[in-house]
Design a protein around this motif. Structure first.
Motif: not given
Length: 349
Positions: A164-186
């Motif tokens: 895992v790279e530091p950039e993954d925290e941002e790039r494995y998240q959609t730009i409209f992500a709001k409600n925390e609770g998923a263990v994988a990105a849609p």
């Protein structure tokens, strides 16, 4: 249909370990169900397929850093803990997966972080790798969640072999992500850039947000030939009134209603009224969609290229038609489209 209908050989070099440099510049395969045609585009060209008052249904779930590494008491063995779902906020109980599972028994304690700033006790077995943990932490609940976030890392899919790279925290998240609770990105949503979303809004496309907290059950392999015997894990879904109104207006006015991803599709198909419109929803669903299936809400969808024998591929086959998807996947492999989370996309209209 049977499990063996969803098997295909995928060359290893087509697994995407990294996303496109710009989110909206991945490749896009466009499938027209009526004409049975296949076009090759860039993802940002998606705007050409939508008009004013069409609707896009987005899953606004947010991935939390669900992977922790701790040490077992006495032996100091390194244990990976994957947080699945919170069972009780007050008692700090969580369902988790542990690896290696054979070393972890009821009563064991696990220590996390420098100075062992967080401790967990194993209080139950749930599955072969599943355990229930009680976290022992002195601070407030808010401080406890901050500590989990501090110690956790982005849970990239297992097939990505790199660290895992530091950039993954941002790039494995959609730009409209709001409600925390998923263990994988849609993952279909990962293709949208802020610029592309703004262009869609300017064009008059309505964005409706629903929440489905993606669990690992989405990715569990199907192991029974008779698909009706496969059991999906339950996932939490929240559909609010504003999304319901936007989507139902799109249905009534015969606009294009597009589910962005299999999770958005599963969310809306889990709450259909008897008249074929969407209802509000706040609860859990274990809906498994496979051919043949009559879809009620969306008449188009955006999706990634999925694993052989996966529930995701089965849903897409139910939507586009099995033979058409088989033809599209054969072409995707020939044209070297990238597969899975960081891969390329497909629009089915």
């Amino acid at each position: 249909m049977k499990l063996s209908h969803f098997s295909f050989d995928l060359p290893e070099e087509l697994l995407a370990e990294y996303p496109s440099e710009n989110r909206d510049e991945s490749r896009l395969m466009v499938l027209n169900r009526e004409k049975q045609t296949i076009e090759h585009k860039m993802f940002k060209d998606i705007i050409d397929y939508f008009d004013k008052d069409d609707v896009m249904v987005l899953n606004n779930t947010k991935v939390f850093p669900a992977r922790l590494f701790g040490n077992k008491e006495k032996t100091g063995a390194r244990i990976e803990v994957f947080l699945l779902r919170e069972l009780n906020e007050e008692q700090r109980l969580w369902d988790v997966l542990v690896d290696p599972a054979r070393k972890i028994r009821i009563g064991n304690k696990l220590y996390f972080g420098e100075g062992e700033s967080l401790v967990a006790e194993v209080i139950d077995n749930t599955t072969s790798r599943g355990r229930t943990l009680r976290f022992l932490y002195d601070g407030s609940y808010r401080d406890f969640r901050v500590k989990l976030k501090e110690l956790g890392e982005t849970p990239l899919p297992k097939y990505i072999k790199r660290e895992v790279e530091p950039e993954d925290e941002e790039r494995y998240q959609t730009i409209f992500a709001k409600n925390e609770g998923a263990v994988a990105a849609p993952t279909a949503g990962l293709h949208f850039s802020k610029h592309l979303l703004k262009r869609l809004e300017i064009k008059g496309v309505n964005l409706a947000e629903v929440t489905l907290h993606v669990g690992l059950g989405t990715f569990n392999p199907v192991e029974v030939e008779d698909l009706s015997k496969h059991k999906m894990d339950s996932e939490e879904i929240i559909i609010k009134k504003d999304a319901v109104d936007t989507i139902n207006t799109g249905i009534k006015t015969k606009r294009r209603v597009c589910a962005v991803g299999t999770t958005a599709m599963r969310a809306i198909e889990s709450s259909v009224s008897s008249s074929g419109t969407l209802n509000e929803f706040d609860g859990w669903s274990n809906k498994f969609i496979f051919p043949p299936y009559e879809f009620s809400i969306a008449n188009s969808m955006i999706t990634n290229f999925h694993t052989p024998k996966s529930t995701l591929l089965m849903m897409v086959s139910a939507f586009a038609g099995h033979d058409f998807i088989k033809k599209a996947y054969d072409e995707a492999i020939k044209e070297k489209y990238k597969f899975y989370s960081y891969g390329d996309a497909m629009l089915i209209i």
